[in-house]
Design a protein around this motif. Sequence first.
Motif, PDB file in Angstrom:
ATOM      1  N   ALA A   1     -59.815 -30.338 -53.508  1.00 27.71           N
ATOM      2  CA  ALA A   1     -59.070 -30.841 -52.349  1.00 27.71           C
ATOM      3  C   ALA A   1     -58.278 -29.743 -51.650  1.00 27.71           C
ATOM      4  O   ALA A   1     -57.521 -30.017 -50.719  1.00 27.71           O
ATOM      5  CB  ALA A   1     -58.131 -31.964 -52.776  1.00 27.71           C
TER       6      ALA A   1
ATOM      7  N   ALA B   1     -52.897 -33.047 -45.758  1.00 29.39           N
ATOM      8  CA  ALA B   1     -53.805 -33.997 -46.414  1.00 29.39           C
ATOM      9  C   ALA B   1     -53.407 -35.437 -46.120  1.00 29.39           C
ATOM     10  O   ALA B   1     -54.255 -36.331 -46.081  1.00 29.39           O
ATOM     11  CB  ALA B   1     -53.831 -33.750 -47.917  1.00 29.39           C
TER      12      ALA B   1
ATOM     13  N   LYS C   1     -62.522 -38.156 -51.237  1.00 28.03           N
ATOM     14  CA  LYS C   1     -61.243 -37.448 -51.158  1.00 28.03           C
ATOM     15  C   LYS C   1     -60.356 -37.758 -52.364  1.00 28.03           C
ATOM     16  O   LYS C   1     -59.648 -36.872 -52.869  1.00 28.03           O
ATOM     17  CB  LYS C   1     -60.522 -37.832 -49.864  1.00 28.03           C
TER      18      LYS C   1
ATOM     19  N   GLU D   1     -58.817 -34.985 -54.939  1.00 31.14           N
ATOM     20  CA  GLU D   1     -57.387 -34.793 -55.212  1.00 31.14           C
ATOM     21  C   GLU D   1     -57.094 -34.925 -56.697  1.00 31.14           C
ATOM     22  O   GLU D   1     -56.263 -34.184 -57.242  1.00 31.14           O
ATOM     23  CB  GLU D   1     -56.552 -35.789 -54.405  1.00 31.14           C
TER      24      GLU D   1
END
Length: 347
Positions: free
Chosen positions: A62, A125, A140, A144
């Motif tokens: 990420a 983000a 995503k 992360e």
Amino acid sequence: MARRSTASVFARAYERNLKALTKLTLRNSKRVAGQVTRAAAKQMKPPPGRGDWLSGMALGPAGARRYHLFRPAELQLAPGERLPLMVMLHGCGQTGRDFAISTRMNALAVRHRFLVLYPEQDRIAHPQGCWNWYERRSGKADAEAATLMAAVDQVCMLYPADRERVAVAGLSAGASMAALLATRYPARFRAVAMHSGVAPGAARSSATAIGAMRGRNVPPMPVTAVGKAMGAAAVFATLPPMLVLHGDGDAVVAPSNARHSAEVWAAAVGAVAGPVRAVKRGKRLPMRLTDYRRRGRALVVLCEIAQLGHAWSGGAARGLFSDPAGPDATRMVWAFVAAQFKAAAKA
């Protein structure tokens, strides 16, 4: 002559206004720059606690994520000794420093000798600083989670953190990300604590996340559906024990998420609910406790706190998303985590 004189007057007036506007703009720019500098300095200032507030940055799928590690002062380590690591994931609108101040976890770290890791969400983000726990379809969320694990690995490599005694806790979006971490990397955590989070598996996109926060998309699931909802890594894996805390006055994340979180986790680990116990400690808000046991051991504990809103229970007064009137969630989290460390050592 009169025409030139009038033009000259207007020109001089324009120049005066332009100079005044320039001075005002420069003054405002300096004021804004000063506010930004003071805000940045405040975030760099260590939170209360006798110890070191160490900065770091981890790289993962990420991108880069900052973190702070709290290390108690005057640690006297025996040769080869390594300390437990508590990972604390802040909620939306918070920073790691805010979360440290609100929860006062650092004070317990000094008393019980453990390290505390505070990862920081990047505002690029997510503009509100929320962890993207729900973005499963886009990938995503898993990216992360992997980046957070990179931070854990980095801390274990650079500092005397015990890889066999790592636990994770979070508030709101941080709680949901904590649950995702535990389902994606179940062997890496001995315990997980969710405070005011959305039930695991209840959302896979921003649209379904909003529905889950409002209490939709989170019906009790049969055991066969648990693995699919929580992610492939959770199937046939031994999930760590979970503590769930939630206020029944929460207007941000529906309180129904608490029981659904406990039921989903209990189904995955094969635990069965016991009787509900009413508990009140001093002047603190009352709570209802439910233990989900397997072979006599409480693998899931549900704590529903009366009248508590969307806030860390028993947190510091005037802290962001913090309510001092509730039972001390920080002590409850650490007591639960410490018990799991002890049980794992005996196994």
